[in-house]
Write a protein that holds these residues in place. Structure first.
Motif, PDB file in Angstrom:
ATOM      1  N   ALA A 166       0.837  -1.204   0.000  1.00 18.80           N
ATOM      2  CA  ALA A 166       0.000   0.000   0.000  1.00 18.80           C
ATOM      3  C   ALA A 166       0.872   1.254   0.000  1.00 18.80           C
ATOM      4  CB  ALA A 166      -0.938  -0.007   1.203  1.00 18.80           C
ATOM      5  N   ILE A 167       1.891   1.273   0.854  1.00 20.06           N
ATOM      6  CA  ILE A 167       2.800   2.421   0.895  1.00 20.06           C
ATOM      7  C   ILE A 167       3.565   2.544  -0.418  1.00 20.06           C
ATOM      8  CG2 ILE A 167       4.872   3.318   2.033  1.00 20.06           C
ATOM      9  CD1 ILE A 167       3.770   2.091   4.651  1.00 20.06           C
ATOM     10  N   TYR A 168       4.048   1.429  -0.938  1.00 20.97           N
ATOM     11  CA  TYR A 168       4.793   1.443  -2.198  1.00 20.97           C
ATOM     12  C   TYR A 168       3.936   1.994  -3.342  1.00 20.97           C
ATOM     13  CZ  TYR A 168       6.983  -0.351  -6.427  1.00 20.97           C
ATOM     14  OH  TYR A 168       7.517  -0.455  -7.675  1.00 20.97           O
ATOM     15  N   LEU A 169       2.710   1.506  -3.476  1.00 21.79           N
ATOM     16  CA  LEU A 169       1.848   1.975  -4.562  1.00 21.79           C
ATOM     17  C   LEU A 169       1.447   3.437  -4.366  1.00 21.79           C
ATOM     18  CD1 LEU A 169      -0.361  -1.193  -5.078  1.00 21.79           C
ATOM     19  CD2 LEU A 169       1.427  -0.307  -6.591  1.00 21.79           C
ATOM     20  N   PHE A 170       1.267   3.859  -3.112  1.00 20.56           N
ATOM     21  CA  PHE A 170       0.959   5.262  -2.838  1.00 20.56           C
ATOM     22  C   PHE A 170       2.112   6.149  -3.302  1.00 20.56           C
ATOM     23  CE2 PHE A 170       1.395   8.900   0.038  1.00 20.56           C
ATOM     24  CZ  PHE A 170       0.198   9.553  -0.220  1.00 20.56           C
ATOM     25  N   LEU A 171       3.362   5.749  -2.966  1.00 23.52           N
ATOM     26  CA  LEU A 171       4.518   6.547  -3.359  1.00 23.52           C
ATOM     27  C   LEU A 171       4.718   6.552  -4.871  1.00 23.52           C
ATOM     28  CD1 LEU A 171       7.039   5.570  -0.540  1.00 23.52           C
ATOM     29  CD2 LEU A 171       5.761   7.709  -0.791  1.00 23.52           C
ATOM     30  N   VAL A 172       4.552   5.419  -5.513  1.00 21.31           N
ATOM     31  CA  VAL A 172       4.688   5.366  -6.965  1.00 21.31           C
ATOM     32  C   VAL A 172       3.635   6.250  -7.630  1.00 21.31           C
ATOM     33  CG1 VAL A 172       4.425   3.838  -8.968  1.00 21.31           C
ATOM     34  CG2 VAL A 172       5.805   3.121  -7.029  1.00 21.31           C
ATOM     35  N   ASP A 173       2.412   6.228  -7.114  1.00 26.29           N
ATOM     36  CA  ASP A 173       1.349   7.080  -7.655  1.00 26.29           C
ATOM     37  C   ASP A 173       1.707   8.549  -7.510  1.00 26.29           C
ATOM     38  OD1 ASP A 173      -1.351   7.555  -8.698  1.00 26.29           O
ATOM     39  OD2 ASP A 173      -1.758   8.295  -6.660  1.00 26.29           O
ATOM     40  N   ARG A 174       2.200   8.930  -6.337  1.00 31.92           N
ATOM     41  CA  ARG A 174       2.586  10.333  -6.113  1.00 31.92           C
ATOM     42  C   ARG A 174       3.732  10.750  -7.026  1.00 31.92           C
ATOM     43  NH1 ARG A 174      -1.049  13.547  -3.643  1.00 31.92           N
ATOM     44  NH2 ARG A 174      -2.238  12.196  -2.303  1.00 31.92           N
ATOM     45  N   ILE A 175       4.724   9.887  -7.204  1.00 30.11           N
ATOM     46  CA  ILE A 175       5.872  10.213  -8.055  1.00 30.11           C
ATOM     47  C   ILE A 175       5.417  10.370  -9.506  1.00 30.11           C
ATOM     48  CG2 ILE A 175       8.003   9.249  -9.026  1.00 30.11           C
ATOM     49  CD1 ILE A 175       8.529   8.049  -6.213  1.00 30.11           C
ATOM     50  N   TRP A 176       4.583   9.444 -10.010  1.00 33.53           N
ATOM     51  CA  TRP A 176       4.118   9.540 -11.389  1.00 33.53           C
ATOM     52  C   TRP A 176       3.243  10.772 -11.590  1.00 33.53           C
ATOM     53  CZ3 TRP A 176       5.993   7.665 -15.600  1.00 33.53           C
ATOM     54  CH2 TRP A 176       6.726   6.484 -15.566  1.00 33.53           C
ATOM     55  N   SER A 177       2.357  11.090 -10.622  1.00 37.06           N
ATOM     56  CA  SER A 177       1.529  12.284 -10.810  1.00 37.06           C
ATOM     57  C   SER A 177       2.389  13.539 -10.795  1.00 37.06           C
ATOM     58  CB  SER A 177       0.421  12.426  -9.798  1.00 37.06           C
ATOM     59  OG  SER A 177       0.564  11.666  -8.696  1.00 37.06           O
ATOM     60  N   PHE A 178       3.419  13.584  -9.933  1.00 37.80           N
ATOM     61  CA  PHE A 178       4.309  14.740  -9.909  1.00 37.80           C
ATOM     62  C   PHE A 178       5.031  14.870 -11.246  1.00 37.80           C
ATOM     63  CE2 PHE A 178       8.623  16.358  -9.231  1.00 37.80           C
ATOM     64  CZ  PHE A 178       8.331  17.637  -8.781  1.00 37.80           C
TER      65      PHE A 178
ATOM     66  N   GLU B 280       4.651  17.979 -13.854  1.00 34.45           N
ATOM     67  CA  GLU B 280       5.834  18.772 -14.205  1.00 34.45           C
ATOM     68  C   GLU B 280       6.096  18.728 -15.714  1.00 34.45           C
ATOM     69  OE1 GLU B 280       7.713  20.857 -12.346  1.00 34.45           O
ATOM     70  OE2 GLU B 280       6.198  20.484 -10.811  1.00 34.45           O
ATOM     71  N   LEU B 281       5.953  17.553 -16.319  1.00 33.77           N
ATOM     72  CA  LEU B 281       6.141  17.468 -17.768  1.00 33.77           C
ATOM     73  C   LEU B 281       5.088  18.281 -18.506  1.00 33.77           C
ATOM     74  CD1 LEU B 281       7.128  13.750 -18.330  1.00 33.77           C
ATOM     75  CD2 LEU B 281       8.537  15.762 -18.722  1.00 33.77           C
TER      76      LEU B 281
END
Length: 110
Positions: free
Chosen positions: A82-94, A98-99
């Motif tokens: 759950a933590i891993y997928l939350f962080l991956v989601d946040r990184i991809w949305s960021f 930005e792009l």
């Protein structure tokens, strides 16, 4: 013309074997060597339940310690993913935001 090529054309074609039946088209219970009259649906259901009960007696049930250990391992794995997928989601949305801003700045559109 059909009678000339196939002299048995007047006979219906043989029934094809269904799933669980042998190549001769006989029922699986007859091939296993069971004899006697066929059992009705209630008899088959009763036999099924007796088989289930016999199988359940042969099951090796886990101890309380094994259940606790596997439960703890499962909860840790669920929390980790759950933590891993939350962080991956946040990184991809960021990265996507930005792009998107970078592309807007490069193309000059607001």
């Amino acid at each position: 013309m059909d009678d000339i090529e196939n002299p048995d054309a007047s006979l219906p074609p043989p029934r094809t074997a269904r799933f669980g039946e042998g190549t001769e088209g006989k029922g699986a219970r007859r091939e296993r060597g069971l004899s006697g009259p066929r059992v009705g649906p209630l008899g088959r259901m009763g036999q099924f339940l007796r088989d289930v009960r016999a199988e359940m007696r042969r099951v090796s049930w886990p101890s309380v310690k094994e259940v606790k250990n596997t439960t703890i391992i499962t909860l840790i794995a669920v929390i980790f993913f759950a933590i891993y997928l939350f962080l991956v989601d946040r990184i991809w949305s960021f990265l996507i935001l930005e792009l998107n801003q970078l592309l807007n700045w490069l193309t000059g559109s607001a």
